[in-house]
Enzyme design. Structure first.
Site, PDB file in Angstrom:
ATOM      1  N   HIS A   1       0.825  -1.215   0.000  1.00  0.00           N
ATOM      2  CA  HIS A   1       0.000   0.000   0.000  1.00  0.00           C
ATOM      3  C   HIS A   1       0.854   1.257   0.000  1.00  0.00           C
ATOM      4  CE1 HIS A   1      -3.725   2.297   1.435  1.00  0.00           C
ATOM      5  NE2 HIS A   1      -4.087   1.646   0.343  1.00  0.00           N
TER       6      HIS A   1
ATOM      7  N   HIS B   1      -2.407   2.249  12.910  1.00  0.00           N
ATOM      8  CA  HIS B   1      -2.019   1.527  11.680  1.00  0.00           C
ATOM      9  C   HIS B   1      -2.657   0.134  11.748  1.00  0.00           C
ATOM     10  CE1 HIS B   1       0.220   0.422   8.211  1.00  0.00           C
ATOM     11  NE2 HIS B   1       1.464   0.520   8.639  1.00  0.00           N
TER      12      HIS B   1
ATOM     13  N   GLY C   1     -10.777   1.907  12.531  1.00  0.00           N
ATOM     14  CA  GLY C   1     -11.323   1.379  11.281  1.00  0.00           C
ATOM     15  C   GLY C   1     -11.881   2.452  10.368  1.00  0.00           C
TER      16      GLY C   1
ATOM     17  N   HIS D   1      -8.346   7.783   6.966  1.00  0.00           N
ATOM     18  CA  HIS D   1      -7.081   7.370   6.337  1.00  0.00           C
ATOM     19  C   HIS D   1      -6.304   8.605   5.922  1.00  0.00           C
ATOM     20  CE1 HIS D   1      -4.274   5.402   3.606  1.00  0.00           C
ATOM     21  NE2 HIS D   1      -4.604   4.266   4.205  1.00  0.00           N
TER      22      HIS D   1
ATOM     23  N   ARG E   1     -10.214  -1.017  -0.880  1.00  0.00           N
ATOM     24  CA  ARG E   1     -10.008  -2.388  -0.396  1.00  0.00           C
ATOM     25  C   ARG E   1     -11.110  -2.779   0.592  1.00  0.00           C
ATOM     26  NH1 ARG E   1      -4.356  -1.479   2.298  1.00  0.00           N
ATOM     27  NH2 ARG E   1      -5.614   0.281   3.059  1.00  0.00           N
TER      28      ARG E   1
ATOM     29  N   ASP F   1      -9.140  -2.145   7.495  1.00  0.00           N
ATOM     30  CA  ASP F   1      -9.202  -2.834   8.791  1.00  0.00           C
ATOM     31  C   ASP F   1     -10.635  -3.008   9.292  1.00  0.00           C
ATOM     32  OD1 ASP F   1      -6.494  -3.276   9.085  1.00  0.00           O
ATOM     33  OD2 ASP F   1      -6.121  -1.354  10.056  1.00  0.00           O
TER      34      ASP F   1
ATOM     35  N   ARG G   1       1.701  -8.225   4.416  1.00  0.00           N
ATOM     36  CA  ARG G   1       2.426  -7.012   4.019  1.00  0.00           C
ATOM     37  C   ARG G   1       3.926  -7.277   3.835  1.00  0.00           C
ATOM     38  NH1 ARG G   1       0.918  -1.802   4.296  1.00  0.00           N
ATOM     39  NH2 ARG G   1      -0.973  -2.697   3.386  1.00  0.00           N
TER      40      ARG G   1
ATOM     41  N   ARG H   1      18.240  10.849   6.366  1.00  0.00           N
ATOM     42  CA  ARG H   1      18.779  11.627   7.482  1.00  0.00           C
ATOM     43  C   ARG H   1      18.216  13.045   7.352  1.00  0.00           C
ATOM     44  NH1 ARG H   1      19.937  15.275  11.015  1.00  0.00           N
ATOM     45  NH2 ARG H   1      21.764  14.903  12.332  1.00  0.00           N
TER      46      ARG H   1
HETATM   47  C1  LIG Z   1      -4.920  -0.510   6.964  1.00  0.00           C
HETATM   48  C2  LIG Z   1      -4.571   0.703   7.837  1.00  0.00           C
HETATM   49  O1  LIG Z   1      -3.572   0.707   8.533  1.00  0.00           O
HETATM   50  S1  LIG Z   1      -5.603   2.029   7.712  1.00  0.00           S
HETATM   51  C3  LIG Z   1      -5.451   2.952   9.228  1.00  0.00           C
HETATM   52  C4  LIG Z   1      -6.048   2.192  10.378  1.00  0.00           C
HETATM   53  N1  LIG Z   1      -6.156   3.045  11.543  1.00  0.00           N
HETATM   54  C5  LIG Z   1      -7.363   3.407  12.056  1.00  0.00           C
HETATM   55  O2  LIG Z   1      -8.405   2.987  11.617  1.00  0.00           O
HETATM   56  C6  LIG Z   1      -7.313   4.304  13.259  1.00  0.00           C
HETATM   57  C7  LIG Z   1      -8.415   5.353  13.230  1.00  0.00           C
HETATM   58  N2  LIG Z   1      -8.131   6.358  12.249  1.00  0.00           N
HETATM   59  C8  LIG Z   1      -7.289   7.404  12.540  1.00  0.00           C
HETATM   60  O3  LIG Z   1      -6.787   7.538  13.657  1.00  0.00           O
HETATM   61  C9  LIG Z   1      -6.949   8.360  11.424  1.00  0.00           C
HETATM   62  O4  LIG Z   1      -7.992   8.453  10.490  1.00  0.00           O
HETATM   63  C10 LIG Z   1      -5.607   7.990  10.726  1.00  0.00           C
HETATM   64  C11 LIG Z   1      -4.488   7.913  11.761  1.00  0.00           C
HETATM   65  C12 LIG Z   1      -5.709   6.654  10.033  1.00  0.00           C
HETATM   66  C13 LIG Z   1      -5.265   9.041   9.694  1.00  0.00           C
HETATM   67  O5  LIG Z   1      -5.337  10.215  10.334  1.00  0.00           O
HETATM   68  P1  LIG Z   1      -4.620  11.601  10.014  1.00  0.00           P
HETATM   69  O6  LIG Z   1      -4.354  11.783   8.598  1.00  0.00           O
HETATM   70  O7  LIG Z   1      -3.466  11.717  10.935  1.00  0.00           O
HETATM   71  O8  LIG Z   1      -5.812  12.540  10.398  1.00  0.00           O
HETATM   72  P2  LIG Z   1      -6.159  13.087  11.826  1.00  0.00           P
HETATM   73  O9  LIG Z   1      -6.019  12.064  12.886  1.00  0.00           O
HETATM   74  O10 LIG Z   1      -5.382  14.353  11.989  1.00  0.00           O
HETATM   75  O11 LIG Z   1      -7.691  13.396  11.624  1.00  0.00           O
HETATM   76  C14 LIG Z   1      -8.246  14.528  10.957  1.00  0.00           C
HETATM   77  C15 LIG Z   1      -9.577  14.846  11.617  1.00  0.00           C
HETATM   78  O12 LIG Z   1     -10.458  13.726  11.437  1.00  0.00           O
HETATM   79  C16 LIG Z   1     -10.776  13.157  12.698  1.00  0.00           C
HETATM   80  N3  LIG Z   1     -10.662  11.712  12.558  1.00  0.00           N
HETATM   81  C17 LIG Z   1      -9.847  11.022  11.725  1.00  0.00           C
HETATM   82  N4  LIG Z   1     -10.025   9.727  11.885  1.00  0.00           N
HETATM   83  C18 LIG Z   1     -10.966   9.594  12.835  1.00  0.00           C
HETATM   84  C19 LIG Z   1     -11.562   8.471  13.433  1.00  0.00           C
HETATM   85  N5  LIG Z   1     -11.208   7.244  13.068  1.00  0.00           N
HETATM   86  N6  LIG Z   1     -12.496   8.664  14.378  1.00  0.00           N
HETATM   87  C20 LIG Z   1     -12.859   9.919  14.740  1.00  0.00           C
HETATM   88  N7  LIG Z   1     -12.329  11.017  14.198  1.00  0.00           N
HETATM   89  C21 LIG Z   1     -11.379  10.844  13.273  1.00  0.00           C
HETATM   90  C22 LIG Z   1      -9.736  13.665  13.672  1.00  0.00           C
HETATM   91  O13 LIG Z   1     -10.201  13.687  14.984  1.00  0.00           O
HETATM   92  C23 LIG Z   1      -9.479  15.045  13.117  1.00  0.00           C
HETATM   93  O14 LIG Z   1     -10.538  15.891  13.490  1.00  0.00           O
HETATM   94  P3  LIG Z   1     -10.282  17.435  13.849  1.00  0.00           P
HETATM   95  O15 LIG Z   1      -9.731  18.034  12.593  1.00  0.00           O
HETATM   96  O16 LIG Z   1     -11.628  17.893  14.241  1.00  0.00           O
HETATM   97  O17 LIG Z   1      -9.267  17.404  14.972  1.00  0.00           O
HETATM   98  O1  LIG Z   2      -1.550   3.483   3.833  1.00  0.00           O
HETATM   99  C1  LIG Z   2      -1.590   3.633   5.065  1.00  0.00           C
HETATM  100  O2  LIG Z   2      -1.188   4.655   5.657  1.00  0.00           O
HETATM  101  C2  LIG Z   2      -2.146   2.582   5.930  1.00  0.00           C
HETATM  102  C3  LIG Z   2      -2.806   1.497   5.153  1.00  0.00           C
HETATM  103  O3  LIG Z   2      -3.918   1.621   4.708  1.00  0.00           O
HETATM  104  C4  LIG Z   2      -2.030   0.282   4.881  1.00  0.00           C
HETATM  105  O4  LIG Z   2      -0.864   0.196   5.263  1.00  0.00           O
HETATM  106  O5  LIG Z   2      -2.576  -0.642   4.257  1.00  0.00           O
END
Ligand SMILES: CC(=O)SCCNC(=O)CCNC(=O)[C@H](O)C(C)(C)COP(=O)(O)OP(=O)(O)OC[C@H]1O[C@@H](n2cnc3c(N)ncnc32)[C@H](O)[C@@H]1OP(=O)(O)O
Ligand SMILES: O=C([O-])CC(=O)C(=O)O
Length: 369
Positions: A188, A223, A259, A262, A272, A314, A339, A358
Site C-alpha cells: 500500500h 495503523h 477502522g 485514512h 479495499r 481494517d 504485508r 537523514r
Molecule cells: C490498513 C490501515 O492501517 S488504515 C489505518 C487504520 N487506523 C485506524 O483505523 C485508526 C483510526 N483512524 C485514525 O486515527 C486516522 O484516520 C488515521 C491515523 C488513520 C489518519 O489520520 P490523520 O491523517 O493523521 O488525520 P487526523 O487524525 O489528523 O484526523 C483529521 C480529523 O479527522 C478526525 N478523525 C480522523 N479519523 C478519525 C476516526 N477514526 N475517528 C474519529 N475522528 C477521526 C480527527 O479527529 C481530526 O478531526 P479534527 O480536525 O476535528 O481534529
Molecule cells: O496506507 C496507510 O497509511 C495505511 C494502510 O492503509 C495500509 O498500510 O494498508
C-alpha cells in the site's frame, strides 16, 4: 547543503521515496501495484501472484505461480531454536511481539546476512514469507499453551495458513476470502511501516532488522492494530443499536473510532474495504447470520453522517476474520504477514538504489549559548 526548514507534521503529503512498486492514485481512485490495479487483481489473482508481482516485477504464468507456492512450502519449517525462543516468552505476549522476536532471531540463521544483492535479498524474502505462517500461528498457540501446529503441504500457501490458524480445512469459499484478504493487505505505497523499513534499510541494515522495525510500526492502532480494535468494539456491542450508541459515545468523548479515516483517502472509502465488505456479505450468506454486516453497516452510516469519515480496510477485514474463525490477536499479525511481500520489495528497492535517510529538524528548544 541547503536546508528547507518547512516543517510538515507527520510528513503529510511529503514525497519520501522514488518507487516502482506502488502508488495510491487518488485522482483515478486506484491502488497501482507495479502497473496493475490492486482491486482488479483481487478479482482474478491470488496472493501468491502478488508475491511474485511484488518481488519479480511481473505477474507469474501458471507454472511460475506453482513454483512460488513450492518455494514457500520448502521454507515452512522454523529452526527449532526459534520455536524454543517463542516458548520462553512470558504468557500474555502479543503475537505481534512474538513475530517481531522470531524475525529478529532468524537473522542469526542467515549465513549470507551481509549479502544485500538482488538475488540474495529475493531468496531471503521468499524464505521469510514461507516461514511466516509458522511464526505467526505458533506465536499465538505457544503463548496460549497450545501445541505447535504442523502445516499441510497439500494445501496452497494461503489455505494452509488459514488451516494452521483454525485447525480446520477451509472450504473453497473460506480459502478464497482469506486469500483475497492477504492480497488486499499485501502492499500500500508508503504507510508508516513501509517508511520505517526503508529508513532502516537505508543504513545498509539487513532485511530482518528492517522487517522487525516494521512489525513494531504496524502494531500500533493508528495503523495495523486497528483491525483488532474494531473487532473488540463489535464483540462488545453485540447489536447494531448498541454499536451505534458506542460509536456516538466515542465521538462525544472525542475518541478516534478505529477502522475509519485514512491519511491518504481522507474522506473517501478505502477501495479495499469495499472488497472486504463483499466478502463479509458472502460469509454472512453462508452462515445465514447477517448480524455482523448489519452492525458494520450501521457504524458506517453513522460515521458518514456524523464525521464524513469512511471505513478503511481494517474495518471490514476484522468481521471477515471473525467469521473465518480467526482468534482476534492474530488479525494484525496476519496483516503483517501479508504485508511482508510489499515490505520486502521496498527493502530490496532501497538496498538497490540507496540514499541514507537523514532529515533535519525545526528546533524548538533553548539556545543557552
Ligand atoms: C490498513 C490501515 O492501517 S488504515 C489505518 C487504520 N487506523 C485506524 O483505523 C485508526 C483510526 N483512524 C485514525 O486515527 C486516522 O484516520 C488515521 C491515523 C488513520 C489518519 O489520520 P490523520 O491523517 O493523521 O488525520 P487526523 O487524525 O489528523 O484526523 C483529521 C480529523 O479527522 C478526525 N478523525 C480522523 N479519523 C478519525 C476516526 N477514526 N475517528 C474519529 N475522528 C477521526 C480527527 O479527529 C481530526 O478531526 P479534527 O480536525 O476535528 O481534529
Ligand atoms: O496506507 C496507510 O497509511 C495505511 C494502510 O492503509 C495500509 O498500510 O494498508
Amino acid at each position: 547543503m541547503k536546508t528547507d526548514d518547512t516543517f510538515v507534521p507527520g510528513l503529510e503529503g511529503v514525497v519520501a521515496s522514488e518507487t516502482g512498486i506502488s502508488l495510491l492514485d487518488t485522482e483515478q481512485e486506484k491502488i497501482i501495484i507495479r502497473g496493475y490495479d490492486l482491486i482488479d487483481l483481487s478479482k482474478r489473482k491470488t496472493y501468491a501472484d502478488l508475491i511474485y508481482l511484488l518481488l519479480e516485477g511481473i505477474l507469474p504464468a501458471d507454472a511460475e505461480r506453482q513454483a512460488v507456492e513450492e518455494q514457500l512450502k520448502s521454507h515452512y519449517e522454523l529452526p527449532a531454536a526459534v520455536m524454543d525462543i517463542l516458548k520462553l516468552l512470558p504468557e500474555g505476549t502479543h503475537p505481534m511481539d512474538g513475530q517481531r522476536t522470531a524475525l529478529s532471531a532468524l537473522a542469526g540463521y542467515d549465513e549470507a546476512l551481509d549479502d544485500r544483492s538482488l538475488e540474495a535479498n529475493k531468496q531471503r524474502a521468499y524464505r521469510i514469507l514461507g516461514q511466516l505462517p509458522a511464526i505467526t500461528v505458533n506465536s499465538y498457540r505457544i503463548l496460549n499453551n497450545q501445541d505447535p501446529v504442523e502445516p499441510d503441504t497439500a494445501l496452497p500457501y494461503s489455505a494452509n495458513f488459514l488451516y494452521m490458524i483454525t485447525g480446520k480445512k477451509p472450504t473453497e469459499l473460506e480459502a478464497q476470502i482469506f486469500d483475497r484478504s492477504l492480497l488486499l493487505y499485501s502492499e500500500h505505497e508508503m504507510p508508516n511501516s513501509t517508511f520505517t523499513s526503508r529508513v532502516i534499510a537505508s543504513t545498509h541494515s539487513d532485511m530482518y532488522g528492517a522487517l522487525s522495525g516494521a512489525v513494531a510500526s504496524l502494531k500500533g492502532d493508528l495503523h495495523g492494530g486497528a483491525n483488532e480494535a474494531v473487532m473488540h468494539m463489535l464483540e462488545q456491542a453485540q447489536s447494531a443499536n448498541d454499536f451505534v450508541d458506542m460509536l456516538k459515545n466515542k465521538l462525544a468523548n472525542k475518541e478516534k473510532v478505529m477502522g475509519f479515516g485514512h491519511r491518504v483517502y481522507m474522506k473517501k472509502m478505502d477501495p479495499r474495504a469495499k472488497m472486504m465488505k463483499e466478502s463479509l456479505k458472502q460469509l454472512c450468506d453462508l452462515h445465514g447470520d447477517s448480524s455482523l454486516l448489519e452492525m458494520c453497516e450501521a457504524g458506517e452510516k453513522l460515521m458518514a453522517e456524523e464525521k464524513g469519515l469512511y471505513p478503511n480496510l481494517d474495518y471490514y477485514a476484522a468481521p471477515v476474520y471473525w467469521m473465518l474463525g480467526v482468534p482476534i490477536p492474530l488479525y494484525t499479525p496476519i496483516f503483517f504477514s501479508s504485508r511482508t511481500a510489499g515490505l520486502c520489495a521496498h527493502i530490496i528497492e532501497q538496498h538497490d538504489n540507496n540514499r541514507l535517510f537523514r532529515p533535519r529538524v525545526k528546533y524548538t528548544g533553548d539556545r543557552n549559548l
